[in-house]
Write an enzyme that holds these catalytic residues in place. Structure first.
Site, PDB file in Angstrom:
ATOM      1  N   HIS A 128       0.873  -1.186   0.000  1.00  0.00           N
ATOM      2  CA  HIS A 128       0.000   0.000   0.000  1.00  0.00           C
ATOM      3  C   HIS A 128       0.905   1.229   0.000  1.00  0.00           C
ATOM      4  O   HIS A 128       1.273   1.754   1.043  1.00  0.00           O
ATOM      5  CB  HIS A 128      -0.917  -0.019   1.225  1.00  0.00           C
ATOM      6  CG  HIS A 128      -1.961   1.052   1.218  1.00  0.00           C
ATOM      7  ND1 HIS A 128      -3.165   0.924   1.881  1.00  0.00           N
ATOM      8  CD2 HIS A 128      -2.001   2.291   0.649  1.00  0.00           C
ATOM      9  CE1 HIS A 128      -3.882   2.022   1.725  1.00  0.00           C
ATOM     10  NE2 HIS A 128      -3.181   2.873   0.977  1.00  0.00           N
ATOM     11  N   HIS A 162       1.507   4.798  -2.424  1.00  0.00           N
ATOM     12  CA  HIS A 162       1.200   5.690  -3.544  1.00  0.00           C
ATOM     13  C   HIS A 162       2.497   6.386  -3.947  1.00  0.00           C
ATOM     14  O   HIS A 162       3.071   7.134  -3.150  1.00  0.00           O
ATOM     15  CB  HIS A 162       0.156   6.721  -3.134  1.00  0.00           C
ATOM     16  CG  HIS A 162      -1.120   6.115  -2.644  1.00  0.00           C
ATOM     17  ND1 HIS A 162      -2.146   5.784  -3.502  1.00  0.00           N
ATOM     18  CD2 HIS A 162      -1.534   5.761  -1.394  1.00  0.00           C
ATOM     19  CE1 HIS A 162      -3.155   5.256  -2.792  1.00  0.00           C
ATOM     20  NE2 HIS A 162      -2.789   5.227  -1.521  1.00  0.00           N
ATOM     21  N   HIS A 217      -9.324   0.876  -1.831  1.00  0.00           N
ATOM     22  CA  HIS A 217      -9.388   1.499  -0.513  1.00  0.00           C
ATOM     23  C   HIS A 217     -10.808   1.375   0.018  1.00  0.00           C
ATOM     24  O   HIS A 217     -11.779   1.640  -0.699  1.00  0.00           O
ATOM     25  CB  HIS A 217      -9.043   2.985  -0.604  1.00  0.00           C
ATOM     26  CG  HIS A 217      -7.588   3.281  -0.782  1.00  0.00           C
ATOM     27  ND1 HIS A 217      -6.800   2.617  -1.695  1.00  0.00           N
ATOM     28  CD2 HIS A 217      -6.776   4.186  -0.163  1.00  0.00           C
ATOM     29  CE1 HIS A 217      -5.560   3.094  -1.620  1.00  0.00           C
ATOM     30  NE2 HIS A 217      -5.518   4.049  -0.711  1.00  0.00           N
ATOM     31  N   GLU A 223     -11.381   3.242   5.674  1.00  0.00           N
ATOM     32  CA  GLU A 223     -10.437   4.166   6.309  1.00  0.00           C
ATOM     33  C   GLU A 223     -11.287   5.264   6.956  1.00  0.00           C
ATOM     34  O   GLU A 223     -11.494   5.274   8.156  1.00  0.00           O
ATOM     35  CB  GLU A 223      -9.468   4.751   5.283  1.00  0.00           C
ATOM     36  CG  GLU A 223      -8.509   5.778   5.871  1.00  0.00           C
ATOM     37  CD  GLU A 223      -7.720   6.539   4.805  1.00  0.00           C
ATOM     38  OE1 GLU A 223      -6.740   7.201   5.178  1.00  0.00           O
ATOM     39  OE2 GLU A 223      -8.095   6.501   3.622  1.00  0.00           O
ATOM     40  N   ASP A 249       1.800   3.962   2.889  1.00  0.00           N
ATOM     41  CA  ASP A 249       0.777   4.786   2.250  1.00  0.00           C
ATOM     42  C   ASP A 249       1.408   5.941   1.463  1.00  0.00           C
ATOM     43  O   ASP A 249       1.698   5.812   0.287  1.00  0.00           O
ATOM     44  CB  ASP A 249      -0.215   5.289   3.298  1.00  0.00           C
ATOM     45  CG  ASP A 249      -1.555   5.725   2.713  1.00  0.00           C
ATOM     46  OD1 ASP A 249      -1.720   5.655   1.484  1.00  0.00           O
ATOM     47  OD2 ASP A 249      -2.435   6.137   3.488  1.00  0.00           O
ATOM     48  N   ASP A 250       1.604   7.090   2.124  1.00  0.00           N
ATOM     49  CA  ASP A 250       2.197   8.285   1.516  1.00  0.00           C
ATOM     50  C   ASP A 250       3.295   8.786   2.454  1.00  0.00           C
ATOM     51  O   ASP A 250       3.129   9.782   3.171  1.00  0.00           O
ATOM     52  CB  ASP A 250       1.146   9.372   1.318  1.00  0.00           C
ATOM     53  CG  ASP A 250       0.014   8.918   0.414  1.00  0.00           C
ATOM     54  OD1 ASP A 250       0.184   8.980  -0.811  1.00  0.00           O
ATOM     55  OD2 ASP A 250      -1.036   8.481   0.935  1.00  0.00           O
TER      56      ASP A 250
END
Length: 346
Positions: A22, A24, A206, A209, A287-288
């Site tokens: 996961h 990005h 996704h 969340e 994630d980011d």
């Protein structure tokens, strides 16, 4: 965690072969590179300096993050930009013990700015192939639709990308769904996901969340996904959670992201450990990472500290990441053997 000094178990944890599922790639854009690429491409940023960008990382929710995320992505213009971004992430991932990465990318973020899809694919792929040869990291690409846009726009993006599929068949194997969850349920994309399934793509989305557990159910039953990205709100629906456990559906959990975006207010309140101990196939991801204060090893360490995870549980999380990957079974087995050896070394 353990009684041994931090540096000892951190080194042990770093050495565990792990997959990141996961991630990005646009979310790995560090402020320093943001300014470098802006200068290269003649783009004026709305920030005075690197510190001003970091000061803007006080997110109140998912949307406040996305506003900055999309603005930052505007510096990505050339094939070299996408290559540089991806190689920087892969070097960091290798240092964290990542042996396989499945990178999400958002074509619509770039095509809406007039950047050709061919440019995006070429830059990402050049870095991924080079890292496969020089860093020993295998990888796949997951083309992700922006859920705040329409399904028709997702179809248009898919059709525009399909002529490139053969050239990138070694990398582009899956489809994802990201961006604003609230008000954009998975079933909004039922038709395009059906088409992607017909085309043989691996499917993720996704869900759970900021969105409710019902979005997780819809992603499973309507979109027919193989993995749920995030999924932490699944525990609010006991029947759903038991179904996820029974079906062995992986959850790609991102603890520091959840903390930064207010999904939890302290990591000690995160349900990662409860999900893991209940038998869910939990994985740890970043994630980011440029925006959320930590790459994948940082997420493992912070979770271990806050949730008192044992070494066996950390090994299970790493094993889950390898098993939940889209790698062929034989490659998974080889990496799991490596993990078993590394786990036994203190």
């Amino acid at each position: 965690m353990a009684a041994s000094p931090d540096h000892e178990w951190h080194a042990w944890l770093r050495a565990l072969p792990k997959a990141e599922l996961h991630l990005h790639i646009e979310g790995t854009l560090e402020p320093e590179m943001m300014f470098e690429l802006a200068g290269r491409n003649g783009i004026v940023l709305p920030y005075a300096d690197v510190q001003a960008v970091r000061d803007a990382y006080q997110f109140t929710d998912l949307q406040s993050f996305l506003d900055l995320y999309y603005a930052g992505a505007g510096v990505l213009v050339t094939e070299q930009d996408f290559y540089d971004l991806t190689m920087a992430y892969l070097r960091h991932a290798q240092a964290d013990g990542v042996v396989h990465a499945e990178l999400m990318f958002d074509p619509q973020t770039h095509t809406q700015r007039g950047i050709a899809l061919e440019t995006v694919f070429a830059g990402l792929a050049r870095a991924l192939r080079e890292a496969r040869d020089t860093l020993g990291i295998s990888s796949y690409l997951l083309l992700s639709f922006l859920r705040h846009l329409s399904e028709d726009e997702a179809f248009a993006t898919l059709e525009a990308a399909l002529p490139l599929r053969e050239a990138y068949a070694d990398l582009w194997i899956g489809i994802g769904l990201d961006s604003s969850e609230r008000g954009n349920p998975p079933e909004k994309f039922a038709r395009v996901y059906g088409r992607c399934a017909e085309l043989g793509f691996r499917l993720v989305a996704h869900a759970g969340e900021e969105g409710p557990p019902a979005y997780v159910r819809s992603a499973l039953d309507t979109l027919k996904v193989a993995r749920i990205d995030h999924g932490v709100r699944s525990s609010e629906d006991p029947a759903l959670l038991q179904d996820l456990i029974r079906r062995r559906v992986p959850l790609t959990v991102c603890p520091l992201s959840n903390l930064k975006l207010g999904v939890v207010h302290h990591l000690r309140n995160h349900n990662l450990a409860k999900l893991l101990r209940a038998g869910a196939v939990v994985t740890v991801n970043s994630d980011d990472p440029a925006y959320f204060g930590g790459y994948v090893l940082d997420n493992y360490i912070a979770s271990a500290d806050a949730l008192d995870l044992s070494r066996d549980e950390l090994v299970t999380l790493a094993a889950n990441s390898l098993k939940a990957s889209f790698l062929p079974p034989a490659e998974q087995a080889g990496l799991l053997d490596r993990l078993s050896i590394a786990a036994g070394q203190s």
